[in-house]
Design an enzyme around this catalytic site. Structure first.
Site, PDB file in Angstrom:
ATOM      1  N   PRO A  90       0.865  -1.027  -0.025  1.00 22.40           N
ATOM      2  CA  PRO A  90       0.024   0.208   0.043  1.00 22.40           C
ATOM      3  C   PRO A  90       0.878   1.506  -0.100  1.00 22.40           C
ATOM      4  O   PRO A  90       0.410   2.350  -0.463  1.00 22.40           O
ATOM      5  CB  PRO A  90      -0.877  -0.067   1.214  1.00 22.40           C
ATOM      6  CG  PRO A  90      -0.786  -1.490   1.712  1.00 22.40           C
ATOM      7  CD  PRO A  90       0.216  -2.183   1.186  1.00 22.40           C
ATOM      8  N   GLU A 117       1.078  -8.272   8.567  1.00 20.48           N
ATOM      9  CA  GLU A 117       1.144  -6.921   8.791  1.00 20.48           C
ATOM     10  C   GLU A 117       2.066  -6.179   7.769  1.00 20.48           C
ATOM     11  O   GLU A 117       1.764  -5.113   7.608  1.00 20.48           O
ATOM     12  CB  GLU A 117       1.476  -6.722  10.163  1.00 20.48           C
ATOM     13  CG  GLU A 117       1.190  -5.213  10.675  1.00 20.48           C
ATOM     14  CD  GLU A 117       0.096  -4.609  10.619  1.00 20.48           C
ATOM     15  OE1 GLU A 117      -0.426  -3.262  10.452  1.00 20.48           O
ATOM     16  OE2 GLU A 117      -0.830  -5.527  10.815  1.00 20.48           O
ATOM     17  N   ARG A 155       0.907  -7.971 -21.735  1.00 18.35           N
ATOM     18  CA  ARG A 155       0.223  -7.597 -22.987  1.00 18.35           C
ATOM     19  C   ARG A 155       0.899  -6.417 -24.053  1.00 18.35           C
ATOM     20  O   ARG A 155       0.425  -6.057 -25.097  1.00 18.35           O
ATOM     21  CB  ARG A 155      -1.540  -7.134 -22.752  1.00 18.35           C
ATOM     22  CG  ARG A 155      -1.463  -5.840 -22.011  1.00 18.35           C
ATOM     23  CD  ARG A 155      -2.655  -5.404 -21.341  1.00 18.35           C
ATOM     24  NE  ARG A 155      -3.672  -5.431 -22.542  1.00 18.35           N
ATOM     25  CZ  ARG A 155      -3.874  -4.394 -23.038  1.00 18.35           C
ATOM     26  NH1 ARG A 155      -3.329  -3.136 -23.087  1.00 18.35           N
ATOM     27  NH2 ARG A 155      -4.728  -4.389 -24.251  1.00 18.35           N
ATOM     28  N   ASP A 170      -5.023   2.106 -26.292  1.00 20.55           N
ATOM     29  CA  ASP A 170      -5.760   1.766 -25.212  1.00 20.55           C
ATOM     30  C   ASP A 170      -6.051   2.902 -24.299  1.00 20.55           C
ATOM     31  O   ASP A 170      -5.384   4.183 -24.374  1.00 20.55           O
ATOM     32  CB  ASP A 170      -4.975   0.728 -23.888  1.00 20.55           C
ATOM     33  CG  ASP A 170      -5.068  -0.664 -24.764  1.00 20.55           C
ATOM     34  OD1 ASP A 170      -6.173  -0.911 -25.494  1.00 20.55           O
ATOM     35  OD2 ASP A 170      -4.097  -1.496 -24.229  1.00 20.55           O
TER      36      ASP A 170
END
Length: 249
Positions: A90, A117, A155, A170
């Site tokens: 994160p 954690e 990709r 894209d």
């Protein structure tokens, strides 16, 4: 491209690597995958990979030793290649298409998928080259994040997609969201395809797509326009879009 993944749950990747574009990429020789359970590198008799945090607190912390040794093992197996070691967490930089394009130029990627954690900080400081976060939320582990990053990178590799223009056009590749798409039938339940797309005039079609790309970006993700240098024509179209929107209100 060689892709190694360090995970405590290697079985999670079986279906992902054996399906769709990722499978095709491997069959074409554009990418190869290897998932390693870093518990196998634990140097204690119980094969533990986590321990209580110094200073106390909730949860368990992944130990440095198993991950240090696992990454070193993979580096020794691929001495001819320079590795990028990617930590899914994160606290990492938010993932973008630009980052995917950057990683697609590499020969060897190693993904570290954590649980519990957090990580012993020495993993970040001395093993990892990149820290990536998919967004401002927390997942149970890094596996799903790694799958997303791998899919978005593979990709982009040459020859993987059937149409070489696909990754270039894209959403986000140009900095804008992609324009709307339509296919047959022309009239479905009274909902018709825009006349411009039926005109056969390629110049008008391209202009329509560009303008609609601008419209979609301005209405859905206007923040993206802050990072793009528009041409004079695009600026003119954007002003037209804003005026059209004012008339609808």
């Amino acid at each position: 491209m060689k892709i190694d993944v360090l995970s405590l749950f290697p079985e999670m990747f079986t279906g992902v690597f054996g399906s769709s574009i990722l499978k095709k990429a491997e069959e074409k020789g554009a990418a190869s995958y290897n998932v390693v359970n870093f518990r196998d590198f634990s140097n204690n008799k119980h094969n533990t990979v986590d321990d209580y945090p110094y200073g106390g607190g909730a949860g368990m912390v992944l130990k440095a030793q198993p991950i240090f040794d696992a990454v070193e093992h993979l580096r020794n197996e691929n001495k001819s290649k320079k590795q990028r070691v990617i930590l899914l967490c994160p606290q990492g930089e938010r993932y973008t298409q630009k980052k995917a394009e950057e990683l697609a130029k590499e020969e060897h990627l190693i993904f570290v998928c954590g649980h519990y954690e957090g990580y012993d900080e020495r993993i970040r400081e001395h093993v990892v080259t990149d820290e990536i976060s998919l967004g401002d939320y927390v997942l149970t582990g890094g596996e799903l994040g790694a799958m997303v990053v791998i899919d978005s990178v593979v990709r982009l590799l040459p020859g993987v997609l059937g149409n070489e223009d696909s990754p270039v056009k894209d959403s986000y590749s140009s900095g804008l969201l992609e324009h709307p798409h339509y296919t047959r039938p022309y009239d479905y339940k009274g909902y018709k395809v825009p006349d411009t797309l039926m005109s056969g005039n390629h110049k008008l079609i391209e202009e329509w797509r560009m303008k609609e790309s601008l419209r979609r970006t301005w209405t859905r993700r206007p923040d993206l326009l802050d990072h793009i240098e528009l041409t004079k024509q695009e600026e003119k179209w954007l002003e037209e879009i804003k005026k059209e929107n004012e008339l609808l209100q």
